[in-house]
Design an enzyme around this catalytic site. Structure first.
Site, mmCIF file in Angstrom:
data_model
loop_
_atom_site.group_PDB
_atom_site.id
_atom_site.type_symbol
_atom_site.label_atom_id
_atom_site.label_comp_id
_atom_site.label_asym_id
_atom_site.label_seq_id
_atom_site.Cartn_x
_atom_site.Cartn_y
_atom_site.Cartn_z
ATOM 1 C CG HIS A 67 0.876 2.869 -2.532
ATOM 2 N ND1 HIS A 67 0.928 1.776 -1.690
ATOM 3 C CD2 HIS A 67 2.162 3.285 -2.672
ATOM 4 C CE1 HIS A 67 2.177 1.551 -1.328
ATOM 5 N NE2 HIS A 67 2.948 2.459 -1.903
ATOM 6 C CB CYS A 97 5.346 4.854 -2.642
ATOM 7 S SG CYS A 97 5.730 4.651 -4.396
#
Length: 239
Positions: free
Chosen positions: A199, A215
């Site tokens: 992301h 992440c």
């Protein structure tokens, strides 16, 4: 997952296909809780495409173009002061060191790089930030869904650690200050949501560091570029 020779430092033509793909335990918490795709409003269609002739794309080779301000509807992403980002972590074309099939996303955790493998022996390389100690994830999976301006929902474990994010237990709407940034690619393994994402992030200065809850974070302008280049169901290798 088999461990292969690292490609840090010197990369000769004969050795550049060696790539470290380690194994690590699944972190206790990821970037967001697992949600039903319909609840997220995720893009399940195959959007974007791999562009083989990336070497002639000026947005790849000109950092002033790559990291210029972006306006999308009501959202504005500021220009990135790319001079403050180490050159190694800026988007660039490199010889493919991974040996993976064209179209594969490969995340090199040791060196904080994400590769999008291209036909003809090249790869598009982006700098990334990764999970800090205790929150790493690795393996072979796929990008099941993609989302523009995604909603961020902190997992329960994160709320327990950081009570201040409890206000977003129902989801923080998408926008330039959202922790998931302008785009999110959702990693599934064997049809199950891992809770981990590739992301964007407004915190461009964290690229090249171990800062996240597992992440893979990218500069917003870079994750938009990646999003536009990969279709749904893309293979992703993290190691």
């Amino acid at each position: 997952m088999a461990r292969k020779q690292s490609f840090v430092g010197e990369k000769s033509a004969s050795s550049r296909r060696a790539f470290l793909v380690g194994t690590a335990a699944l972190g206790l918490a990821a970037c967001s809780r697992s949600l039903d795709p319909a609840e997220l409003g995720l893009d399940t269609a195959s959007t974007g495409s791999i562009r083989p002739k990336i070497s002639v794309d000026p947005a790849v080779t000109n950092p002033g173009v790559m990291y210029a301000a972006v306006t999308e509807g009501p959202f504005v992403l500021p220009e990135i002061p790319y001079e403050k980002i180490p050159r190694a972590f800026r988007r660039q074309i490199v010889p493919d060191p991974t040996g993976e099939a064209p179209g594969t996303i490969v995340v090199d955790l040791n060196n904080h790089f994400l590769y999008l493998v291209q036909p003809g022996g090249d790869a598009l390389r982006y700098g990334v930030g990764i999970g800090k100690a205790g929150f790493e994830w690795s393996g072979r999976a796929n990008i099941q869904y993609k989302k523009q301006w995604p909603t961020w929902t902190p997992p329960r474990e994160m709320i327990a650690r950081k009570p201040e994010v409890a206000k977003w237990a129902g989801g923080q709407p998408g926008g330039p200050n959202n922790p998931l940034g302008a785009r999110a690619l959702y990693i599934f393994k064997d049809g199950v949501d891992t809770g981990y994402r590739i992301h964007g992030s407004p915190e461009w200065w964290t690229i090249g560091q171990n800062m996240s809850s597992g992440c893979v974070r990218m500069i917003n302008q870079d994750v938009i570029d990646l999003y536009n280049r990969v279709p749904g169901k893309t293979t992703v290798v993290v190691g």
